[in-house]
Scaffold this motif. Structure first.
Motif, short mmCIF file in Angstrom:
data_model
loop_
_atom_site.label_atom_id
_atom_site.label_comp_id
_atom_site.label_asym_id
_atom_site.label_seq_id
_atom_site.Cartn_x
_atom_site.Cartn_y
_atom_site.Cartn_z
N VAL A 184 19.97 81.33 28.05
CA VAL A 184 20.73 80.33 27.24
C VAL A 184 19.83 79.04 27.34
N ASN A 185 19.51 78.53 28.45
CA ASN A 185 18.84 77.32 28.77
C ASN A 185 17.39 77.42 28.11
N GLU A 186 16.76 78.61 27.92
CA GLU A 186 15.53 78.47 27.31
C GLU A 186 15.90 78.39 25.69
N TYR A 187 16.80 78.95 25.39
CA TYR A 187 17.24 78.70 23.71
C TYR A 187 17.33 77.21 23.48
N ARG A 188 18.19 76.46 24.29
CA ARG A 188 18.43 75.06 24.15
C ARG A 188 17.33 74.40 24.22
N LEU A 189 16.17 74.75 25.34
CA LEU A 189 14.89 73.93 25.21
C LEU A 189 14.17 74.03 24.06
N ALA A 190 14.13 75.12 23.56
CA ALA A 190 13.19 75.74 22.34
C ALA A 190 14.09 74.76 21.18
N TYR A 191 15.30 74.94 21.04
CA TYR A 191 16.09 73.96 19.98
C TYR A 191 15.87 72.54 20.00
N ASP A 192 16.04 71.90 21.07
CA ASP A 192 15.73 70.31 21.49
C ASP A 192 14.45 70.01 20.85
N ARG A 193 13.49 71.14 21.36
CA ARG A 193 12.09 70.67 20.79
C ARG A 193 11.77 70.69 19.27
N GLN A 194 12.22 71.60 18.68
CA GLN A 194 12.16 71.83 17.20
C GLN A 194 12.70 70.68 16.60
N LEU A 195 14.06 70.15 17.19
CA LEU A 195 15.07 69.12 16.59
C LEU A 195 14.25 67.99 16.64
N GLN A 196 13.29 67.65 17.92
CA GLN A 196 12.58 66.43 18.05
C GLN A 196 11.40 66.53 16.82
N LEU A 197 10.74 67.65 16.98
CA LEU A 197 9.65 67.62 15.74
C LEU A 197 10.21 67.45 14.40
N LEU A 198 11.43 67.85 14.08
CA LEU A 198 11.98 67.71 12.70
C LEU A 198 12.26 66.16 12.52
N SER A 199 12.94 65.62 13.66
CA SER A 199 13.10 64.17 13.35
C SER A 199 11.93 63.34 13.27
N GLN A 200 10.78 63.69 13.95
CA GLN A 200 9.64 62.91 13.88
C GLN A 200 9.08 63.09 12.45
#
Length: 629
Positions: A52-68
């Motif tokens: 679960v924590n691995e999915y969340r970390l990957a999700y947060d990173r992709q969300l950050q890239l999308l925001s950038q």
């Protein structure tokens, strides 16, 4: 599916290498963790698990890239609309199947090789470029990772590299392929074409009643009457409650005396000057002028100065650029000449050429202006009191009309307006203050209900109420016959013009000469030379250029024109292959990109096959759990 892993060269090999370790070590769980039992995991591929924590970390990173990428923080709802949750899941599945394959192949990494890879990481080097254990510990501490966790993930990354290298390392592009690319990219063409306009199919007769009725039935939604709403509104801004008549003559006179400078135009003087190279020359010239041996203009002429060189300008005392010149000039009479002045740019003599005396507007000329200004100031002061009184009246049961009338606000009624601000005749309803906001709110409001006011600027309000609603409905043909006939003609004209263009294209395909067809139609054959693939021609546009490259030599295409409601019939008259075209003439990065693309295709096929080979199980409950914290 695997484009998320793109790296420094754009190839899938680099994507897969960086699948575990990305910028600032923000995502650590791309591959999942190999477990023997069933744990709290988001997905399982064979014996490989993604937690679960691995999915969340990957999700947060992709969300950050999308925001950038968009330059703003993307919300969870917006991310869901982009399909980010499923994209991240697909990323993790792609990495997990490769790691499951590595596990079955019993791939591993020696401790010496792992140590070497860690030492090569530039994030852990000191200023001299050497691996630094303190830097290693500091970086991991900053991202909240234990050294053992880093080493395990670095090992997984290196093992994945072994699969990547086995499949796609050293992938090359055949010379024949690159030669074909060079020929394809270097080709240019000449196209001849005719531009057909509506005159070829006009006049267009009115349709028969049954034809028009059938067409209207198919397109009735385009002519439907929208919902209309009747509104009452009252605007409260300072000018709406300002009362100039309430300002007494004594108040006006007092204001005039207090602000007399506001009604005056200060004295102005037109000033000329002669600047001398030194103080001695200035004193000598001043002495000659004062003794009447020479005039100001004669001194200037001796120095080679024209009248235009002398004039400094017309100024009030405050506006003169040099305080010393201001003091001297405003002490003189008209046509007076000063003594030597120590100016900012040297010694000089000034002359006052003209004096425009101070002009004061009399009280009787400005009393109306003062009265309005004072009334507006008073209105600004009491505006919130008026607002509160209106709201108190509504709270006490008064209607909008009653509450507005008590405050002497004008009530305006709009009999019918649609959400776009048009009346039933299609004309704009002018005058609604804050129209966009008021209409948007009004079309959400309940009829005959009190609504929160709409703010206008920094100090204004619109009180409104919906008094009636006329629902949207389908119109009958007779109500909109003229509009229907006009739209039918427009569409019919376009249809006939396309049909005519296709007929001409068919003639050309059957062997007719373009020049002969143009002569019969009294049209001019136009020519475009040097067309290249992907270009955006000013006349043909991208679509026209693409059409020219979609057919062989002598081939014919029809397209819509870039300008207006026209059609273009285009024929390729010449095709030129580039001289000495070969793969060697292509830029080096082109061959590299194709090689990377070939490698991507192989790895994509491998991942697709592995996903079919291994059992992939997704735990949607765990996905939601990962997104809940």
């Amino acid at each position: 599916m695997l484009t998320w892993l793109r790296g420094k060269s754009g190839s899938l090999m680099v994507k897969l290498l960086l699948g575990l370790l990305v910028v600032s070590f923000a995502v650590w769980g791309i591959s999942g963790q190999i477990l023997t039992g069933v744990g709290n995991h988001v997905l399982a591929v064979g014996d490989t698990r993604v937690q679960v924590n691995e999915y969340r970390l990957a999700y947060d990173r992709q969300l950050q890239l999308l925001s950038q990428q968009f330059g703003t923080r993307i919300s969870r709802e917006q991310a869901r609309a982009f399909g980010l949750e499923q994209q991240v899941l697909a990323q993790l599945v792609a990495g997990a199947v490769l790691d499951e394959q590595a596990r079955e192949m019993d791939l591993g990494l020696s401790r010496d090789r792992l140590a070497a890879l860690t030492a090569e990481d530039p994030a852990f080097r000191n200023a001299s470029g050497q691996f630094d254990r303190n830097q290693f510990n500091f970086v991991l501490q900053q991202v909240g990772m234990r050294p053992d966790d880093y080493l395990r993930n670095r090992e997984q990354l290196a093992i994945r590299q072994q699969i990547v290298d086995a499949v796609a390392d050293g992938m090359g592009v055949p010379d024949a392929f690159l030669d074909a690319v060079a020929l394809y990219q270097g080709e240019d063409r000449t196209a001849e074409y005719l531009i057909l306009d509506r005159s070829l199919v006009e006049p267009i007769e009115d349709p028969a009643d049954d034809v028009l009725q059938a067409w209207f039935d198919e397109n009735s939604a385009s002519f439907a009457a929208p919902e209309y709403r009747a509104l009452d509104y009252a605007k409260l801004e300072p000018e709406d409650i300002a009362d100039p008549a309430a300002i007494s003559d004594e108040q006006v006179a007092e204001f005039y005396e207090t602000h007399r400078s506001s009604f005056s135009e200060a004295e102005q003087r037109t000033i000329s000057q002669i600047v001398f190279p030194n103080a001695e020359a200035a004193e000598a010239a001043s002495g000659r002028i004062s003794s009447d041996e020479a005039t100001f203009d004669e001194i200037a002429a001796e120095l080679g100065r024209s009248a235009g060189d002398l004039t400094l300008g017309t100024f009030t005392r405050e506006d003169v650029p040099d305080p010393a010149i201001a003091e001297a000039a405003f002490a003189l009479e008209e046509d007076g000449v000063s003594d030597v002045v120590a100016g900012s740019f040297g010694s000089l003599i000034v002359r006052v050429d003209e004096i425009l005396a101070e002009a004061v507007r009399p009280l009787e000329d400005v009393s109306a202006e003062i009265r309005e200004e004072m009334a507006l100031d008073e209105a600004n002061r009491i505006l919130l009191d008026v607002y509160d009184a209106y709201e108190d009246a509504r709270a006490g049961g008064a209607t909008l009309r009653e509450a507005a009338s008590q405050q002497n606000l004008e009530i305006v009624s709009v009999p019918a307006v649609d959400a776009n601000g048009l009346d039933p005749d299609g004309d704009p309803v002018d005058g609604i203050p804050g129209a966009e906001e008021v209409l948007a709110a009004a079309f959400e409001a309940e009829p005959n209900a009190e609504n929160a006011p709409i703010t206008l600027g920094a100090n204004g309000y619109v009180f409104y109420e919906v008094t009636d609603v006329t629902p949207a409905r389908d119109r009958e043909l007779d109500e909109v016959r003229d509009d229907v006939v006009a739209e039918w003609r427009e569409q019919e004209g376009r249809r006939l013009l396309v049909e005519r263009a296709n007929e001409i294209a068919a003639q050309l395909e059957d062997g007719a000469a373009l020049g002969e067809v143009a002569g019969e139609l009294e049209l001019e054959v136009q020519t475009k030379r040097g067309l290249r693939r992907g270009a955006d021609d000013v006349d043909l546009g991208r679509e026209g250029v693409a059409a020219a490259f979609s057919v062989p030599a002598r081939g014919v295409e029809t397209i819509g024109s870039n300008e207006g409601d026209r059609q273009i019939v285009l024929q390729v008259s010449e095709v030129f292959a580039p001289a000495n075209a070969s793969g060697g003439s292509l830029p080096e990065n082109v061959a590299q990109n194709y090689a990377g693309g070939f490698g991507d295709d192989l790895l994509d096929q491998l991942v697709t096959r592995l996903q079919a080979q291994y059992s992939v199980t997704v735990n949607q409950g765990a996905v939601q759990q990962a997104l809940s914290f």
